[in-house]
Motif scaffolding. Structure first.
Motif, short mmCIF file in Angstrom:
data_model
loop_
_atom_site.label_atom_id
_atom_site.label_comp_id
_atom_site.label_asym_id
_atom_site.label_seq_id
_atom_site.Cartn_x
_atom_site.Cartn_y
_atom_site.Cartn_z
N LEU A 70 1.67 4.92 -8.95
CA LEU A 70 1.76 5.94 -7.91
C LEU A 70 1.26 5.43 -6.58
O LEU A 70 1.85 5.70 -5.53
CB LEU A 70 0.97 7.18 -8.33
N LEU A 71 0.16 4.67 -6.61
CA LEU A 71 -0.43 4.18 -5.36
C LEU A 71 0.50 3.21 -4.64
O LEU A 71 0.66 3.28 -3.41
CB LEU A 71 -1.77 3.50 -5.65
N SER A 72 1.13 2.32 -5.38
CA SER A 72 2.04 1.36 -4.74
C SER A 72 3.27 2.07 -4.19
O SER A 72 3.78 1.71 -3.12
CB SER A 72 2.46 0.27 -5.73
N THR A 73 3.75 3.09 -4.90
CA THR A 73 4.88 3.88 -4.41
C THR A 73 4.49 4.60 -3.11
O THR A 73 5.27 4.63 -2.15
CB THR A 73 5.32 4.92 -5.45
N LEU A 74 3.29 5.16 -3.08
CA LEU A 74 2.80 5.86 -1.90
C LEU A 74 2.71 4.92 -0.70
O LEU A 74 3.21 5.24 0.40
CB LEU A 74 1.44 6.47 -2.19
N PHE A 75 2.09 3.76 -0.87
CA PHE A 75 1.95 2.80 0.22
C PHE A 75 3.31 2.30 0.71
O PHE A 75 3.53 2.15 1.91
CB PHE A 75 1.09 1.61 -0.22
N SER A 76 4.21 2.04 -0.24
CA SER A 76 5.55 1.55 0.13
C SER A 76 6.31 2.58 0.94
O SER A 76 7.01 2.23 1.91
CB SER A 76 6.34 1.18 -1.13
N CYS A 77 6.20 3.84 0.57
CA CYS A 77 6.87 4.91 1.31
C CYS A 77 6.21 5.13 2.67
O CYS A 77 6.90 5.37 3.67
CB CYS A 77 6.84 6.22 0.51
N LEU A 78 4.90 5.03 2.72
CA LEU A 78 4.17 5.26 3.96
C LEU A 78 4.52 4.21 5.01
O LEU A 78 4.72 4.54 6.19
CB LEU A 78 2.66 5.24 3.68
N PHE A 79 4.63 2.96 4.60
CA PHE A 79 4.91 1.87 5.53
C PHE A 79 6.36 1.41 5.49
O PHE A 79 6.72 0.45 6.18
CB PHE A 79 3.98 0.68 5.25
N ARG A 80 7.16 2.07 4.64
CA ARG A 80 8.60 1.75 4.52
C ARG A 80 8.83 0.28 4.18
O ARG A 80 9.79 -0.33 4.62
CB ARG A 80 9.34 2.12 5.81
N ASN A 81 7.95 -0.27 3.38
CA ASN A 81 8.05 -1.68 3.01
C ASN A 81 7.31 -1.90 1.69
O ASN A 81 6.11 -1.65 1.61
CB ASN A 81 7.44 -2.56 4.11
N MET A 82 8.03 -2.39 0.69
CA MET A 82 7.40 -2.54 -0.62
C MET A 82 6.37 -3.66 -0.63
O MET A 82 5.40 -3.62 -1.41
CB MET A 82 8.44 -2.76 -1.71
N TRP A 83 6.52 -4.67 0.23
CA TRP A 83 5.57 -5.76 0.27
C TRP A 83 4.22 -5.31 0.84
O TRP A 83 3.17 -5.80 0.42
CB TRP A 83 6.14 -6.93 1.07
N VAL A 84 4.28 -4.39 1.78
CA VAL A 84 3.03 -3.80 2.28
C VAL A 84 2.38 -2.98 1.18
O VAL A 84 1.15 -2.99 1.02
CB VAL A 84 3.29 -2.93 3.53
N GLY A 85 3.20 -2.27 0.42
CA GLY A 85 2.69 -1.49 -0.71
C GLY A 85 2.01 -2.38 -1.73
O GLY A 85 0.91 -2.06 -2.22
N ILE A 86 2.64 -3.50 -2.04
CA ILE A 86 2.05 -4.44 -2.99
C ILE A 86 0.78 -5.06 -2.42
O ILE A 86 -0.24 -5.18 -3.11
CB ILE A 86 3.06 -5.54 -3.36
N GLY A 87 0.83 -5.44 -1.15
CA GLY A 87 -0.33 -6.06 -0.51
C GLY A 87 -1.53 -5.13 -0.44
O GLY A 87 -2.67 -5.54 -0.68
N GLY A 88 -1.29 -3.85 -0.11
CA GLY A 88 -2.38 -2.88 -0.05
C GLY A 88 -3.03 -2.68 -1.40
O GLY A 88 -4.26 -2.62 -1.51
N CYS A 89 -2.20 -2.59 -2.44
CA CYS A 89 -2.73 -2.43 -3.80
C CYS A 89 -3.45 -3.69 -4.26
O CYS A 89 -4.48 -3.61 -4.93
CB CYS A 89 -1.60 -2.09 -4.77
N LEU A 90 -2.93 -4.85 -3.88
CA LEU A 90 -3.55 -6.11 -4.26
C LEU A 90 -4.95 -6.22 -3.67
O LEU A 90 -5.89 -6.68 -4.34
CB LEU A 90 -2.69 -7.29 -3.82
N LEU A 91 -5.11 -5.80 -2.43
CA LEU A 91 -6.42 -5.84 -1.79
C LEU A 91 -7.42 -4.95 -2.54
O LEU A 91 -8.55 -5.38 -2.82
CB LEU A 91 -6.30 -5.39 -0.33
N LEU A 92 -6.98 -3.75 -2.87
CA LEU A 92 -7.85 -2.84 -3.62
C LEU A 92 -8.13 -3.39 -5.01
O LEU A 92 -9.26 -3.28 -5.53
CB LEU A 92 -7.19 -1.46 -3.72
#
Length: 223
Positions: free
Chosen positions: A141-163
């Motif tokens: 859910l978190l990666s889906t949320l980040f990807s939708c928020l920034f319109r980029n799946m790599w940002v979603g992956i990167g944000g989750c990876l940091l956490l």
């Protein structure tokens, strides 16, 4: 539902997920059965947020999101939630298979001392199953949320990876303790009566519910 399965569970995604679990069960050494859950939780969280990051981002990349905007929001959200559930169920099935593969390939001693009963092993598995289900749901859910928020799946992956890097560390364990997102991994595996790690899973559930509730508004604003 079949259409959503074809979109969210492509052959490539299924192949690398299965490959990941098989290789993990071969190279991640465990001596006792109560170490299997520890060996699986954090790698499966990593797989979950990479696996689910394109749940909606693929619509943006392919420009299909412009067509989606013509559909009612309720229909769009139902489709996204179905994709998330389909992916999570697939990953959950893999974690069960992965648990069995550790026994097949490594034949660990039971319950940490080599004297565990069958009932104890079954109980241990269901505790693992509950913990890993929460973990997969949270990170997907978190990666889906980040990807939708920034319109980029790599940002979603990167944000989750940091956490993931912060919480899956001795520093994260020291700071957050029982409230850590990976509290199950850092628990005292030898003490079956210690359930303080549930606090961390409760945090995952609460954040996951908030993420699922925020998705419609984010998609509405970000398209």
């Amino acid at each position: 539902m079949i259409r959503e399965m074809k979109i969210s569970l492509t052959f490539q995604k299924q192949a690398y997920a299965v490959f990941f679990v098989v290789i993990l069960s071969l190279v991640r050494g465990v001596a006792y059965s109560n170490e299997i859950g520890i060996a699986l939780e954090t790698p499966m969280a990593l797989l979950a947020f990479t696996f689910c990051a394109d749940t909606y981002a693929q619509e943006i990349v392919s420009k299909r999101s412009e067509i989606w905007q013509l559909c009612p929001m309720k229909k769009r959200m139902h489709s996204i939630y179905r994709r998330i559930v389909i992916q999570e169920m697939f990953l959950l099935a893999l974690t069960v298979i992965g648990y069995g593969l550790f026994f097949l390939f490594q034949n660990p001693y039971r319950n940490g001392m080599g004297q565990g009963s069958i009932e104890g092993e079954i109980y241990q598995f269901f505790v693992y199953f509950a913990a890993i289900a929460v973990t997969l749901g949270f990170w997907g859910l978190l990666s889906t949320l980040f990807s939708c928020l920034f319109r980029n799946m790599w940002v979603g992956i990167g944000g989750c990876l940091l956490l993931w890097l912060i919480t899956n560390s001795t520093i994260g364990d020291r700071i957050f303790g029982a409230w850590n997102l990976f509290s199950y991994t850092f628990r005292n595996a030898e003490n079956n009566s210690d359930y303080s790690w549930i606090c961390g899973k409760a945090v995952c559930v609460c954040i996951g519910i908030l993420a699922a509730a925020a998705l419609p508004e984010i998609i509405k604003k970000r398209g």
